[in-house]
Scaffold this active site. Structure first.
Site: not given
Length: 253
Positions: A107, A127
């Protein structure tokens, strides 16, 4: 040892995540140091391009889960996760990636404008495998950067993807041999830094912001942003340099 190293040479700032013992995972101190580096990058008119990289052969393994369990906050009030994810600087930013760019590390890379990666680099948003979700820009940015079905697969399965695969989809700008990501990013940065800094910053701003403009307003808003560029000292210098057959001497004004 500094968690983040900031170095400037010839108009290019190299910002190095420097926690190799933790695979450059983000704890509170590192998030704050990255935000400080982004503030410094944004405030210095002599810096035309930034490069974000990681020490020790890894870009970033994401949030430091040990720090998370200790209750550390790795989100800063102004710039979000890792001091960058929700508010990148207006200066063009290149991610130079060796090894893993995973979870929050991926990210962070997605917060940058360009990616130079080693052929051995690996990307992933795992995640969901930990019962979490990629809220630092992964779910928001990936669908606009990859084919929708590929984006959905990466987010929903949490699988890893090679640099070659990501380059095939256009996410990685340049592939280089292992160990040469920073060198490749510096070469790309030099190409950008050779251009008019006012024009470059405005071009980045328009491309980023226009994603949220309607068709009815986009040309008007583009022209509003671009008008000062055409009356700038750099625009006049660019024309003079072309006429005089020499390299331009940019002032950033």
């Amino acid at each position: 040892m500094e968690n983040v190293i900031y170095e400037v040479s010839e108009g290019v700032a190299v910002i190095t995540l420097n926690r190799p013992q933790a695979k450059n995972a983000i704890d509170a101190a590192t998030a704050q140091a990255i935000e400080a580096a982004m503030d410094r990058l944004e405030a210095d008119p002599s810096v035309r391009v930034g490069i974000l990289t990681g020490a020790g052969g890894t870009f970033c393994s994401g949030m430091d889960l040990k720090a998370f369990l200790r209750g550390e906050v790795v989100v800063t009030p102004r710039r979000g996760f890792a001091g960058i994810a929700s508010c990148p600087p207006p200066v063009p930013l290149i991610a130079a990636i060796e090894g893993y760019s995973v979870a929050g590390g991926f990210e962070i890379a997605l917060s940058c404008d360009l990616i130079v990666a080693s052929r051995a680099a690996q990307f992933g948003l795992p995640e969901v495998r930990r019962g979490l979700v990629a809220t630092a820009g992964g779910m928001l940015r990936i669908p606009g950067l990859l084919p929708p079905n590929v984006a959905h697969e990466l987010v929903l399965t949490g699988r890893m993807a090679s640099a070659q695969e990501m380059a095939g989809y256009g996410l990685v700008n340049r592939l280089v041999d292992e160990g040469e990501a920073l060198q490749g990013a510096k070469a790309l940065a030099a190409e950008i830094a050779a251009n008019g800094p006012v024009a470059v910053r405005t071009s980045k701003a328009v491309m980023r912001q226009s994603l949220h403009w309607s068709q009815d307003e986009m040309f008007e808003r583009q022209d509003e942003a671009a008008r000062p560029v055409f009356t700038s000292e750099d625009a006049k210098e660019g024309a003079r340099a072309f006429a005089e057959k020499r390299a331009p001497r940019w002032s950033g004004r």
